[in-house]
Each structure stands twice: as structure tokens, then as C-alpha cells.
Design a protein around this motif. Structure first.
Motif, PDB file in Angstrom:
ATOM      1  N   ALA A   1      -3.564  -5.237  -6.348  1.00 54.08           N
ATOM      2  CA  ALA A   1      -3.905  -6.545  -5.783  1.00 54.08           C
ATOM      3  C   ALA A   1      -3.272  -7.682  -6.578  1.00 54.08           C
ATOM      4  CB  ALA A   1      -5.422  -6.717  -5.747  1.00 54.08           C
ATOM      5  N   LEU A   2      -3.126  -7.508  -7.879  1.00 57.13           N
ATOM      6  CA  LEU A   2      -2.554  -8.553  -8.731  1.00 57.13           C
ATOM      7  C   LEU A   2      -1.085  -8.805  -8.422  1.00 57.13           C
ATOM      8  CD1 LEU A   2      -4.197  -7.673 -12.155  1.00 57.13           C
ATOM      9  CD2 LEU A   2      -4.692  -9.662 -10.715  1.00 57.13           C
ATOM     10  N   LEU A   3      -0.430  -7.861  -7.772  1.00 58.44           N
ATOM     11  CA  LEU A   3       0.971  -8.053  -7.404  1.00 58.44           C
ATOM     12  C   LEU A   3       1.122  -8.935  -6.178  1.00 58.44           C
ATOM     13  CD1 LEU A   3       2.348  -4.429  -7.931  1.00 58.44           C
ATOM     14  CD2 LEU A   3       2.210  -6.315  -9.571  1.00 58.44           C
ATOM     15  N   ALA A   4       0.021  -9.165  -5.460  1.00 62.46           N
ATOM     16  CA  ALA A   4       0.075  -9.960  -4.230  1.00 62.46           C
ATOM     17  C   ALA A   4      -0.483 -11.362  -4.412  1.00 62.46           C
ATOM     18  CB  ALA A   4      -0.691  -9.248  -3.112  1.00 62.46           C
ATOM     19  N   VAL A   5      -1.015 -11.683  -5.609  1.00 58.95           N
ATOM     20  CA  VAL A   5      -1.579 -13.013  -5.830  1.00 58.95           C
ATOM     21  C   VAL A   5      -0.452 -13.976  -6.186  1.00 58.95           C
ATOM     22  CG1 VAL A   5      -3.753 -11.976  -6.561  1.00 58.95           C
ATOM     23  CG2 VAL A   5      -2.063 -12.646  -8.288  1.00 58.95           C
TER      24      VAL A   5
END
Length: 476
Positions: free
Chosen positions: A426-430
């Protein structure tokens, strides 16, 4: 289903809302129209699949937050900033070295204004773009002449093409390296038109191996610094000074590809067990030509730098390939600003991010980790447990491959039902994305590569990541 299709909001209404959103200001209308059309297509697919079944779910006020989020996500630049919390300083996949502030300002100035790129201010006539960095390069390396091309692979290629085309190049078998992207020394040599002559064994090469391989068709003795791997145990390689003596006696140029150009003596930093030859040391050893990268340990922009004796560098400058491999004004500006910092090594260590990160002390990193951990505990408010633990960083970029740099890591363990892997993804999409590493069941953030002014962004990224990694019902 047909009734639901008729309740879809019109394109004009969607566009009016998007154009009124201040966060989307500056996006071309054509882009907004295309994205709005894509959003409507998504809604149609959800109607067909049965994911959307009620008319009130298609009401404009219900759709707008989702529309805005969709357009903001899809309209972001593809190439954008990333927060590096991996602890790998020269991270090839994340852009390698960050520029010093002085270099960044020089690039901005070069982009905004006209410049004397190829204009000699002393004569008012056409000048050489390479003159902007050659003098200072010679000063800090001790070389007689210098040339800069667009990366070190190009530097090796043009050097081989100029000095050894249709001739033999003698290389120790243990130095036939492959670096990232399947770039191999034998392949580059073949492309240059030179013939590879391997000598010695994988682990041991003697001076006599080179002496016995020299023929009337030998064009170069090439030494490749194995910056991205090590052979340990029963090993031997021929010192550069001995190769230089052999080359001088036979009239053959000796070239060393250092790979990662290093000007800083890391041995001067207490507790830092990094030992690599510097460019000035290599030049002083007598190498006729030395090639290295600008964006690795040097800490500058991507470039391939060639320094050495004037008789050989002048020949390389005249190679027609030089035109195809030349650097642009932004690279020149950044390089000159970076080289100027190296006139004062203490200033270079302080202001060049790569050097500053590599040489950060254990106490400094421990304090940064505690500060980051305290901030995350406060802002995540129980959504994850946060702790610190000892760990290791890496220099990266194929440099110092066997050395671990001691650090203090911040471990983030999300509360159930969010898994560590789900959070990492998920941190790659923020925005901006936060890249850490997962080890022993925890998400680990290394403050060595995360600046203090990036701590608020890291906290925000984790909040966004926890929001999107949770169950769908929770996110809605």
C-alpha cells in the motif's frame, strides 16, 4: 441495469467539478476529460458486474469524492519523488545519488536561463562545453586532461573504441564483471571492435600472465575494479603500478575502470571500515586513463568521467562517438557545482548527501531513529506498534559490496487485520510513495536515507497506507 446506466452523471457535470478542484489546477482539460471518461467506464463495468445496484449510489454527491480520488491518482506524473527508507544510500532503482543543494541550484539556473554552454566569454567565439569542468577535474584528480560523457558505460566504450579498436585488450579473468542490466565488460569490448584476451585464473592473476599475453597487436592493458563483488580466500591480482611499468616498457596504454568514482578517504572517519582506492590515488599510480561514474560515491549527476594523460584523452575527444555520448547543460552545471565542493573535503562530506549519509555516526542515526519512532507512535495512534532496533545499511550502487554500515532501524508492525506485506504494498501507492524493507515480520525504516524534514511525509504515507491496506468496509 438500463435504469442505472441512465442515472450516471453527465460528462459536463463531472468536468465542472474537476475544474473547480484547486488540487487539480493546471491539469489540461483534455486529460480531465479522458480521466472522467475512464471513471464513467469503471462505473459501467461495476453496474454490469452487479457491484453497483442502487440508484442513490450513482448520485453526484456520492460519486464526487471517489471521482476526485480517481482523477488525482491517475493524473499524477509517472516519474515522481519517492521516500527512500531502505537504508541503501546509492539506490540504483530509486535514482542513485541525491544532488547537493549547490548542484540542484546550478541545474535550476541552467534550465531557466541562457548560458555560456559553448560560448567563450573571453573571445566572444564558440567554445567547448567540456572546458567548464575539465580544469577543476584535473585539479582535484591530478590528471593532465579530462572528458565527460553521459555514463561510465559510455566512458569505457569510447575509450576502448579509440585506443584499442581492431586490437587486443588484456584483462584478468577475475575482472570480467557484469553490472546491473546485464551490462558485461566482454560485451562492451566486442561492441567497441576490440578483441578480449583473458589472462590468469578466476581467483589469481600474476604479472607474468600479462607479460606472456602481450603481442604486437596488443592495444591496451585494462584493469576493471570489481566494485560490485569480492573474491576472497586464495586470491591475487596485479597492482596497478606493476601494470603501468609493464605498459610503459611496451608502449601500451594502461586503463583502469574504477566503476564508482570515489574522491573521499573514508578511512579518516572513525569506525568506518570502508577502503577503496580514490580517483586521485589511481591517477597518481600512473594509469594512462581512468574512467568512473558521476552518480555513485562521487555524489553527482549521471555521467561517465574520463581522466588521464593528455595524449590519450585528446584522442578520445576526437572520436566521433563523443558527439553521440556528450552530456547536456544540466549535467554540466551539476557536475561543476559538485566538483567545487570537493575542493574542501570537510564541506563535501557535509553538503553532498551521499557522503553525508555514508559517514553518518551511530549516535546521529540512533537519535534520528528515536525521533522518527516517537513521531510515528504519536501520529499512528495505536494503529501500529513502533520500536527501534539495531540493523545495517548498505552503500549500494555496486560500491563496497561486502560492508554493512551499522544503523538504528525503526520497526513498524501494523495492528490486525492489516498485514506487514499489505502495508508495504500500500505504501507504494501513496503520495509520495514510501519504500522500506520487510524483515523478520516487520516493516523497517532506516533513517540513514530519510532526512529529518521527510519524517512528516513518512508519517503521512504510513497513515495513508494503513487506510488503504485495511478491509474494504473499514476504508469506506
Amino acid at each position: 441495469m438500463s435504469v442505472l446506466f441512465r442515472h450516471l452523471p453527465s460528462m459536463d457535470r463531472l468536468l465542472r467539478h474537476l475544474e473547480a478542484d484547486p488540487e487539480l489546477a493546471g491539469r489540461p482539460r483534455a486529460m480531465l476529460r479522458d480521466l472522467a471518461d475512464g471513471f464513467l467506464g469503471l462505473l459501467r463495468e461495476e453496474i454490469r458486474s452487479g457491484a453497483l445496484t442502487a440508484e442513490d449510489e450513482l448520485a453526484l454527491e456520492r460519486m464526487l469524492p471517489r471521482l476526485t480520488a480517481f482523477v488525482r491518482l491517475k493524473s499524477r506524473p509517472h516519474f515522481r519523488r519517492v521516500l527512500n527508507a531502505t537504508g541503501v544510500v546509492i539506490h540504483t532503482n530509486l535514482g542513485r545519488s541525491c544532488l547537493a543543494e549547490a548542484a540542484t541550484e546550478a541545474v535550476i539556473d541552467a534550465c531557466r536561463n541562457y548560458s555560456n554552454l559553448e560560448f567563450d566569454l573571453a573571445t566572444g567565439k564558440r567554445g567547448s562545453r567540456y572546458a567548464h569542468v575539465e580544469e577543476i577535474l584535473c585539479r582535484i584528480t591530478g590528471a593532465e586532461a579530462a572528458l565527460v560523457v553521459n555514463n561510465n558505460a559510455s566512458a569505457v566504450l569510447i575509450t576502448l573504441d579509440t585506443l584499442a579498436k581492431d586490437r587486443e585488450v588484456i584483462v584478468s579473468r577475475g575482472q570480467l564483471v557484469e553490472i546491473g542490466g546485464s551490462f558485461r565488460i566482454p560485451d562492451v569490448m566486442r561492441k567497441s571492435g576490440a578483441t578480449l584476451v583473458e589472462v590468469g585464473a578466476t581467483n589469481r592473476t600474476h604479472l607474468r600472465d600479462y607479460e606472456n599475453a602481450v603481442t604486437e597487436n596488443t592495444g591496451m592493458l585494462l584493469k576493471v575494479h570489481c566494485s560490485n563483488f569480492r573474491i576472497i580466500g586464495f586470491t591475487k591480482e596485479v597492482p596497478l603500478a606493476e601494470l603501468v611499468t609493464l605498459g610503459r616498457s611496451r608502449g601500451i596504454p594502461v586503463v583502469e575502470d574504477l566503476g564508482s568514482g570515489n574522491f573521499f578517504d573514508f578511512a579518516r572517519i572513525p569506525g568506518l571500515a570502508l577502503s577503496e582506492p580514490t580517483v586521485p590515488q589511481t591517477v597518481a599510480s600512473g594509469a594512462d586513463v581512468v574512467t568512473f561514474s558521476g552518480d555513485k560515491v562521487l555524489g553527482g549527476p549521471q555521467a561517465g568521467i574520463i581522466v588521464g594523460r593528455k595524449k590519450w584523452i585528446d584522442k578520445i575527444k576526437k572520436n566521433p562517438l563523443n558527439r553521440a555520448l556528450r552530456i547536456d547543460k544540466m549535467t554540466l552545471a551539476a557536475l561543476e557545482a559538485t566538483f567545487r565542493l570537493y575542493l574542501d573535503m570537510d564541506r563535501a562530506r557535509e553538503e553532498i548527501p551521499t557522503l553525508s549519509m555514508i559517514t553518518a555516526s551511530a549516535d546521529e542515526l540512533r537519535a534520528k531513529a528515536r525521533s522518527l519512532a516517537a513521531r510515528l507512535r504519536r501520529e499512528l495512534a495505536g494503529r501500529a506498534s513502533v520500536s527501534t532496533r539495531p540493523g545495517a545499511s548498505r552503500v549500494g550502487g555496486g560500491s563496497f559490496p561486502e560492508y554493512d554500515l551499522p544503523t538504528t532501524l525503526v520497526a513498524v508492525d501494523p495492528a490486525a487485520p492489516v498485514s506487514v506485506e499489505a502495508l508495504r504494498a500500500a505504501l507504494l501507492a501513496v503520495d509520495p510513495p514510501l519504500v522500506g524493507r520487510v524483515e523478520e515480520g516487520s516493516l523497517l525504516l532506516d533513517p540513514r536515507t530519510l532526512r529529518r524534514d521527510e519524517f512528516p511525509l513518512a508519517a503521512s504515507a504510513l497513515i495513508q497506507g494503513l487506510d488503504s491496506a485495511g478491509p474494504a468496509t473499514e476504508r469506506h
